[in-house]
Scaffold this active site. Structure first.
Site, PDB file in Angstrom:
ATOM      1  N   ARG A  84     -10.010   0.326  15.417  1.00  0.00           N
ATOM      2  CA  ARG A  84      -9.977   1.161  14.218  1.00  0.00           C
ATOM      3  C   ARG A  84     -10.980   0.539  13.262  1.00  0.00           C
ATOM      4  O   ARG A  84     -12.173   0.760  13.409  1.00  0.00           O
ATOM      5  CB  ARG A  84      -8.540   1.224  13.677  1.00  0.00           C
ATOM      6  CG  ARG A  84      -8.267   2.352  12.717  1.00  0.00           C
ATOM      7  CD  ARG A  84      -6.806   2.419  12.344  1.00  0.00           C
ATOM      8  NE  ARG A  84      -6.296   1.182  11.729  1.00  0.00           N
ATOM      9  CZ  ARG A  84      -5.068   1.043  11.279  1.00  0.00           C
ATOM     10  NH1 ARG A  84      -4.191   2.026  11.398  1.00  0.00           N
ATOM     11  NH2 ARG A  84      -4.686  -0.092  10.732  1.00  0.00           N
ATOM     12  N   LYS A  86       0.840  -1.197   0.000  1.00  0.00           N
ATOM     13  CA  LYS A  86       0.000   0.000   0.000  1.00  0.00           C
ATOM     14  C   LYS A  86       0.877   1.250   0.000  1.00  0.00           C
ATOM     15  O   LYS A  86       2.109   1.162   0.134  1.00  0.00           O
ATOM     16  CB  LYS A  86      -0.906  -0.006   1.226  1.00  0.00           C
ATOM     17  CG  LYS A  86      -0.155   0.009   2.545  1.00  0.00           C
ATOM     18  CD  LYS A  86      -1.093  -0.041   3.732  1.00  0.00           C
ATOM     19  CE  LYS A  86      -0.282  -0.023   5.033  1.00  0.00           C
ATOM     20  NZ  LYS A  86      -1.147   0.060   6.220  1.00  0.00           N
ATOM     21  N   TYR A  90      18.128  29.788   7.255  1.00  0.00           N
ATOM     22  CA  TYR A  90      16.999  30.567   7.742  1.00  0.00           C
ATOM     23  C   TYR A  90      17.022  30.662   9.266  1.00  0.00           C
ATOM     24  O   TYR A  90      17.221  29.670   9.958  1.00  0.00           O
ATOM     25  CB  TYR A  90      15.679  29.926   7.311  1.00  0.00           C
ATOM     26  CG  TYR A  90      15.364  30.109   5.842  1.00  0.00           C
ATOM     27  CD1 TYR A  90      15.123  31.382   5.318  1.00  0.00           C
ATOM     28  CD2 TYR A  90      15.304  29.022   4.992  1.00  0.00           C
ATOM     29  CE1 TYR A  90      14.823  31.557   3.983  1.00  0.00           C
ATOM     30  CE2 TYR A  90      15.003  29.173   3.640  1.00  0.00           C
ATOM     31  CZ  TYR A  90      14.769  30.450   3.137  1.00  0.00           C
ATOM     32  OH  TYR A  90      14.478  30.628   1.816  1.00  0.00           O
ATOM     33  N   MET A 104      13.610  24.174   1.480  1.00  0.00           N
ATOM     34  CA  MET A 104      12.789  23.454   0.508  1.00  0.00           C
ATOM     35  C   MET A 104      13.634  22.638  -0.453  1.00  0.00           C
ATOM     36  O   MET A 104      13.269  21.511  -0.814  1.00  0.00           O
ATOM     37  CB  MET A 104      11.917  24.433  -0.281  1.00  0.00           C
ATOM     38  CG  MET A 104      10.973  23.760  -1.257  1.00  0.00           C
ATOM     39  SD  MET A 104       9.965  24.928  -2.188  1.00  0.00           S
ATOM     40  CE  MET A 104       8.886  25.554  -0.909  1.00  0.00           C
TER      41      MET A 104
END
Length: 362
Positions: free
Chosen positions: A129, A35, A254, A302
């Protein structure tokens, strides 16, 4: 040209880990869990590499359909099953095997004109669940045994909530409840996930469902995959794009959170949270530069990270950088980022190209 960054997928390691799961499973059949796009490795790539698997498991019906349309012929269980008639019909059309975990699904099966659908009936043995409570489970089993839409005998399963903690008392309780609830059924049974297969031998029944261990990762916080005889399948790589010399007192990145306390040789590597490298990997998180360990310096951006190269042999732009995988367990990086290896593997983004290390000849 090899792109930067890229993820190298080791098919031989994947097959090694599958065979380790099969060895531990004994006579049980193996349903490989692929999955979430094969835990970030590529579901179709994994399915094709694991031709020995008795079945595959995916989370959603569209994942199963994609495998069928790509030519995968093994049995495919859909762990979330269906909740609408249209989804039930898709399971039948594509020969997918839904997990039935609610009485609503039982009602949809009873009202369906389809025939001979292979299903898995799920007991909620304590995770709370998906799954039917024991009394509901018995009622559903009785109804499904008389349902023309269902192939007989159907299979039963449950899921272990705390098997990654070998001292947790919930797992023996779950195993006992599952055994008692399924005792009157002539059904193949499945309970063991990776942690069950590796740490709870009594959870191994007719089928096992290894997931994270297939990708070379330990389900246990206190052990690495290598300590369990597993091999990393994904190695995330990039390269240095700059090396510069900084003075004591210079702040990096940063916020200027990381400040040089000595003359510093700083490397900049082409990877960041836009590629799936965790933003919360703090200063000190290790990477490998030319095979040598070096710490991340400052915040993850990023597209880039900074690395303190001061204590390494000379480095230059273009030198290889390993973020996790071969030589650096993803479990180590996950701990530094206060997360789990599952999230790191599944979080590699689409702009990172996957390159197969062991592509078959021809």
């Amino acid at each position: 040209m090899i792109p930067t960054p890229y993820a190298e997928i080791d098919r031989d390691a994947l097959r090694h880990n599958f065979r380790e799961a099969k060895r531990r499973a004994g006579d049980a059949r193996v349903m490989a869990v692929i999955k979430a796009n094969g835990y970030g490795h590529g579901a179709l790539r994994v399915a094709r590499a694991l031709a020995e698997a008795d079945a595959f498991a995916v989370a959603r019906v569209d994942e199963g359909i994609a495998l069928r349309e790509a030519g995968i012929t093994q049995r495919i269980a859909v762990l979330q099953g269906f909740c609408r008639t249209e989804e039930l019909q898709l399971h039948a059309r594509y020969r997918l095997e839904p997990v039935v975990h609610s009485l609503l699904q039982v009602e949809l099966l009873e009202g369906s004109p389809i025939k001979d659908l292979n299903i898995w009936l799920k007991l909620d043995s304590g995770m709370h669940r998906l799954g039917l409570e024991p009394e509901e489970f018995r009622d559903a089993a009785r109804r499904l045994r008389a349902c023309p839409a269902v192939r007989q005998p159907f299979q039963v399963l449950s899921h272990l909530a705390c098997a990654d903690d070998l001292a947790h008392t919930a797992t023996p309780r779950q195993m006992e409840l599952f055994r008692d609830s399924a005792a009157s059924l002539d059904s193949a049974r499945s309970l063991a996930n990776s942690a069950g297969l590796l740490g709870w031998s009594d959870s191994i029944q007719d089928w096992v469902r290894p997931g994270i261990m297939l990708y070379g990762v330990s389900p246990f916080a206190e052990k690495s995959g290598a300590e369990l005889g597993l091999q990393p399948v994904m190695t995330l790589r990039t390269r240095l794009i700059a090396v510069k010399n900084l003075r004591p007192g210079d702040a990096v990145g940063y916020g200027g959170d990381w400040v040089c306390h000595r003359p510093t040789r700083l490397g900049v590597a082409a990877i960041g949270y836009g590629d799936g490298y965790p933003r919360h990997a703090g200063s000190g998180t290790p990477v490998l530069v030319n095979g040598w360990r070096a710490p991340v310096a400052g915040r993850v951006s990023m597209d880039m990270i900074s690395v303190d190269l001061t204590d390494l042999p000379p480095c230059a732009p273009g030198d290889p950088v390993t973020l996790w995988g071969e030589g650096l367990p993803v479990e180590t990086v996950a701990r530094c980022a206060a997360t789990i290896p599952y999230e790191l593997l599944c979080g590699v983004t689409q702009r990172v190209r996957m390159i197969e290390k062991n592509r078959p000849a021809g």
